[in-house]
Write a protein that holds these residues in place. Sequence first.
Motif, mmCIF file in Angstrom:
data_model
loop_
_atom_site.group_PDB
_atom_site.id
_atom_site.type_symbol
_atom_site.label_atom_id
_atom_site.label_comp_id
_atom_site.label_asym_id
_atom_site.label_seq_id
_atom_site.Cartn_x
_atom_site.Cartn_y
_atom_site.Cartn_z
ATOM 1 N N GLN A 117 -0.470 -9.441 -9.061
ATOM 2 C CA GLN A 117 -0.002 -8.730 -10.247
ATOM 3 C C GLN A 117 -0.939 -7.583 -10.605
ATOM 4 O O GLN A 117 -0.499 -6.496 -11.000
ATOM 5 C CB GLN A 117 0.125 -9.704 -11.414
ATOM 6 N N TYR A 118 -2.242 -7.812 -10.450
ATOM 7 C CA TYR A 118 -3.220 -6.768 -10.775
ATOM 8 C C TYR A 118 -3.073 -5.585 -9.820
ATOM 9 O O TYR A 118 -3.157 -4.423 -10.235
ATOM 10 C CB TYR A 118 -4.635 -7.343 -10.718
ATOM 11 N N ARG A 119 -2.819 -5.873 -8.538
ATOM 12 C CA ARG A 119 -2.630 -4.791 -7.578
ATOM 13 C C ARG A 119 -1.389 -3.971 -7.937
ATOM 14 O O ARG A 119 -1.404 -2.735 -7.856
ATOM 15 C CB ARG A 119 -2.492 -5.362 -6.165
ATOM 16 N N GLU A 120 -0.305 -4.631 -8.350
ATOM 17 C CA GLU A 120 0.913 -3.905 -8.734
ATOM 18 C C GLU A 120 0.676 -3.097 -9.998
ATOM 19 O O GLU A 120 1.200 -1.973 -10.147
ATOM 20 C CB GLU A 120 2.048 -4.903 -8.924
ATOM 21 N N PHE A 121 -0.115 -3.652 -10.906
ATOM 22 C CA PHE A 121 -0.458 -2.925 -12.135
ATOM 23 C C PHE A 121 -1.212 -1.639 -11.805
ATOM 24 O O PHE A 121 -0.902 -0.562 -12.342
ATOM 25 C CB PHE A 121 -1.304 -3.830 -13.025
ATOM 26 N N LYS A 166 -1.200 0.002 -8.956
ATOM 27 C CA LYS A 166 -0.314 0.906 -8.238
ATOM 28 C C LYS A 166 0.610 1.627 -9.202
ATOM 29 O O LYS A 166 0.859 2.840 -9.066
ATOM 30 C CB LYS A 166 0.499 0.116 -7.211
ATOM 31 N N GLY A 167 1.122 0.895 -10.194
ATOM 32 C CA GLY A 167 2.006 1.511 -11.175
ATOM 33 C C GLY A 167 1.317 2.575 -12.004
ATOM 34 O O GLY A 167 1.963 3.531 -12.462
ATOM 35 N N ARG A 168 0.033 2.460 -12.199
ATOM 36 C CA ARG A 168 -0.732 3.456 -12.960
ATOM 37 C C ARG A 168 -1.297 4.558 -12.084
ATOM 38 O O ARG A 168 -1.974 5.464 -12.573
ATOM 39 C CB ARG A 168 -1.884 2.768 -13.695
ATOM 40 N N GLY A 169 -1.037 4.464 -10.766
ATOM 41 C CA GLY A 169 -1.546 5.480 -9.858
ATOM 42 C C GLY A 169 -3.045 5.404 -9.647
ATOM 43 O O GLY A 169 -3.680 6.396 -9.260
ATOM 44 N N GLU A 170 -3.621 4.229 -9.867
ATOM 45 C CA GLU A 170 -5.070 4.069 -9.709
ATOM 46 C C GLU A 170 -5.419 3.544 -8.314
ATOM 47 O O GLU A 170 -4.552 3.086 -7.576
ATOM 48 C CB GLU A 170 -5.604 3.095 -10.767
ATOM 49 N N GLY A 179 -6.323 1.114 -5.616
ATOM 50 C CA GLY A 179 -6.038 -0.308 -5.501
ATOM 51 C C GLY A 179 -7.115 -1.038 -4.721
ATOM 52 O O GLY A 179 -8.257 -0.569 -4.605
#
Length: 515
Positions: free
Chosen positions: A120-124, A126-130, A132
Amino acid sequence: MLEGVVDHYLQNVTEREFDAPLLALLAASGFFDIHKIHGAYEFGKDFIAKRQDDGRVRQYSIQSKAGDINTAAWREIRAQVDEARYNTIAHPSFDSTMERVAVLVTTGRLVGGAAPDAQQYREFLKGRGEIGFDVWDQDLLRQWLVGDPTCGLAGGLTGDFLAVLGAIDQGTVNQRQLERHTRTWATAPLPRVAIEVAVVAERLRENRRSDMAAFAAICALRAARSQPGAKNAEFFAGLARQLHAAYGLGLLEQYRAAIEDPRSLLNEVSPLMPHIVYPIVCLRLVETWGLLALQLGLSEPERRACAEAVSTVLSSQPGVERPPSDGWAHSVLLGALGSWVVGGQSVERYLEAVFVWLLDRYEDGWGLPSSEATETEEIEFLVGPPLLHVEKKQRSHSYLAAVLLDLCVIFGLPRLYEQGVGDLQALGVVPTLLLADESLARWGAGEFGLRAITNARYAAKWTDGPPFAQHHLARVDTIDSWDALALSTLPRNRHPFQAIVDLALAGKIEPSENI
């Protein structure tokens, strides 16, 4: 079966023991500019490295952990992962302008709620463009360690490898068997050697044979030095030295409290024939720690601790004065050198005691067996003379005699030297050794390039300095002095005289107040 071996290794290896195989995996997988930066100020990065991925070079920051990671542990580690993603403080080679990749390596798995939380943290991110992060866990590491064509164990001599592991688990492995098995490493791909030695060494430590684990690391050093033209040969030589130091220092922690008292040390050895096992334990300890005391790549406190431990054994443990064969001459040599590093007050007394032991064996028995002697032959020579049913021909040659005389020369001990030369001559004991072109002999892994000196003729009287014997002029110029001395402990029938002189001069450090 190999997958089971690797899983067992990954489940039991410590974080720092995994450093060397991880570095080997990185080198084998196309990474370069690799640096280990584990310490108090790592800022989330145990290692940094670069690799070209899809045509662009990226900067990797790698955090390494051992064992399974549960939810609580993951919450602590996540902060380190964040540091690895963003913090650019690491090493002069860290390039903050490159695209960065953070990696969490674990020899276990993310278990319980850790796995979904990490996902979940990795998807978070990725969604913020940070930036990974990747996870290399036990399943991926197993795949690399077994099947990778550049370093996987499946590409080696699997039957011989499994036989060595079986002997370790059964408690029957010995130094000779391990040395012979590892001769194949001299021509094997170095990444695979690094993985195999890591698995073997960890299994040895698990079976309370850290001394043999340190010896296995020297066998890996031989592989690197036997292939000077191989890719990353110097890098893998450095890994072997690190592995040797890790197990040698671990051995120091294990035995530190026992080395001041013979009874305490006896309690640590096998109850089976302790009168034979005890001197061997003493000799193995001083050989391992003596090498570390001379290793200039270690910190001065670590070198001092090893040298002082050697001095303690020499002054407190009579077993160290009784090598059972010429095969233990290197233990005597490294015990004397290790003590010399911190003043060497006990060196002359120790060498004299070994001289007395050697001369007594030749005067009252059959002498000492050769460097090639088996454990059975050592026992027979040790206890045989009183037993009428055991018959042996007395040996006249002695490699240990050559080592003792050479140490007298190196340490400047004229009285002991002249007395030793005279006593050996009176008993008909002939100092002997081998000289080698190691580019062919490869420190025991090759069969050519050897020349036997069956009668090393020493000057009868002390002179102003070497050479006291012809072999004192021989020199190993292709590698540094520590490597030359360490590698000579594998064939155990020769030693680099000039390298020892260099180490004795360069290795001195101030002792602590308690010695």
